[in-house]
Motif scaffolding. Structure first.
Motif, PDB file in Angstrom:
ATOM      1  N   ASP A 137      45.410  39.109  40.598  1.00 17.43           N
ATOM      2  CA  ASP A 137      45.188  40.530  40.853  1.00 17.43           C
ATOM      3  C   ASP A 137      44.266  41.185  39.825  1.00 17.43           C
ATOM      4  O   ASP A 137      44.595  42.222  39.257  1.00 17.43           O
ATOM      5  CB  ASP A 137      46.528  41.263  40.864  1.00 17.43           C
ATOM      6  CG  ASP A 137      46.616  42.279  41.992  1.00 17.43           C
ATOM      7  OD1 ASP A 137      45.639  42.404  42.737  1.00 17.43           O
ATOM      8  OD2 ASP A 137      47.661  42.938  42.121  1.00 17.43           O
ATOM      9  N   ASN A 142      40.537  45.220  43.177  1.00 23.96           N
ATOM     10  CA  ASN A 142      41.711  45.753  42.485  1.00 23.96           C
ATOM     11  C   ASN A 142      41.682  45.230  41.049  1.00 23.96           C
ATOM     12  O   ASN A 142      42.265  44.201  40.745  1.00 23.96           O
ATOM     13  CB  ASN A 142      42.988  45.316  43.205  1.00 23.96           C
ATOM     14  CG  ASN A 142      44.222  45.956  42.599  1.00 23.96           C
ATOM     15  OD1 ASN A 142      44.155  47.046  42.046  1.00 23.96           O
ATOM     16  ND2 ASN A 142      45.350  45.282  42.709  1.00 23.96           N
ATOM     17  N   ALA A 159      51.568  40.414  39.189  1.00 19.76           N
ATOM     18  CA  ALA A 159      51.195  39.372  40.156  1.00 19.76           C
ATOM     19  C   ALA A 159      50.955  38.026  39.482  1.00 19.76           C
ATOM     20  O   ALA A 159      50.564  37.064  40.145  1.00 19.76           O
ATOM     21  CB  ALA A 159      49.948  39.800  40.925  1.00 19.76           C
TER      22      ALA A 159
END
Length: 263
Positions: A137, A142, A159
């Protein structure tokens, strides 16, 4: 090196949800008068996301990366009784006990790879960290990075360590390259990975890794059928991290090859 420890706070006020996150974190106020982004144990990924956040943030910090302060945030049983939103009320009800708070960086703006520049050493540290932790991530879509007071801050390591959602072949996972590193937002700038690798290995010795996993609260552990005890579950994290650091050339080579393919 200073002994690792997290402060404990009590949550006194729910301020606002952050609905852009899948786990519905929220800004809350604690009894120390500070605001925190609260990561809830009752969210979909449970305490695994909190463990990943804790481990990832504290490793980042010792590497010299900027990460907001983490605190253990306690939620009382009757905290959500007046919350009108049923979804939030359920989340609060399932999160009674110890959660994880991340100091709220008021006024921070999202890192924009088009506007913000990152020097090669800093980029290499971040890429090395995310390859170690298998963090999926930190992409251009993002970035999970903020600019605050003209400095780059890392947020949301939840994540990372995705293998622990099943613990399937977890020892083998420690020795695998991280192919998703090809999508890392800072990969192109990460030209000093080998230098960072030598630096990181000096800091991330087995004693330090043991300190990190010792921070994990007991009641965040022990719910995995693959382990017979909380202690065994805790030590699995230490084994994974130590094995991955000792064999870092596996993920370093993958990252260097992916960077060369993009340049």
């Amino acid at each position: 090196m200073k002994k690792l420890q997290l402060r404990n706070v009590d949550v006194v006020r729910y301020v606002t949800p952050l609905r852009e996150g899948g786990s519905m974190p929220a800004i809350v106020e604690a009894d120390d008068d500070f605001l925190y982004v609260l990561k809830f144990r009752g969210a979909g990924q449970g305490t695994r996301a909190l463990i990943a956040e804790l481990i990832g943030s504290e490793i980042a910090r010792v590497l010299g990366l900027k990460v907001p302060e983490l605190v253990f945030a306690h939620l009382e049983a009757d905290f959500g009784r007046l919350e009108p939103d049923e979804e939030i009320q359920d989340l609060l009800k399932f999160s009674v006990g110890l959660n994880l708070g991340v100091h709220y960086l008021s006024g921070a703006i999202t890192f924009d790879p088009v506007i913000n520049t990152v020097d090669p050493l800093l980029a290499s540290k971040i890429v090395w960290l995310d390859a170690l932790l298998m963090n999926v991530d930190r992409t251009a879509k993002n970035t999970n990075m903020l600019m605050w007071h003209k400095e780059l801050w890392l947020i949301d390591q939840g994540a990372s360590l995705y293998f622990h959602h099943s613990w399937h072949n977890w020892k083998e996972q420690a020795l695998k390259p991280f192919v998703q590193i090809k999508d890392h937002v800072l990969l192109r700038q990460a030209t000093q990975l080998n230098d960072v690798d030598r630096f990181a290995k000096e800091l991330l010795n087995e004693d330090f890794i043991q300190e990190i996993v010792s921070l994990i609260p007991d009641d965040w552990l022990g719910n995995e059928p693959n382990f017979q005890s909380t202690a065994e579950h805790r030590q699995a994290y230490a084994y994974f991290l130590n094995a991955r650091i000792a064999n870092s050339e596996i993920f370093i080579n993958e990252a260097n090859e992916a960077r060369a393919a993009r340049v």
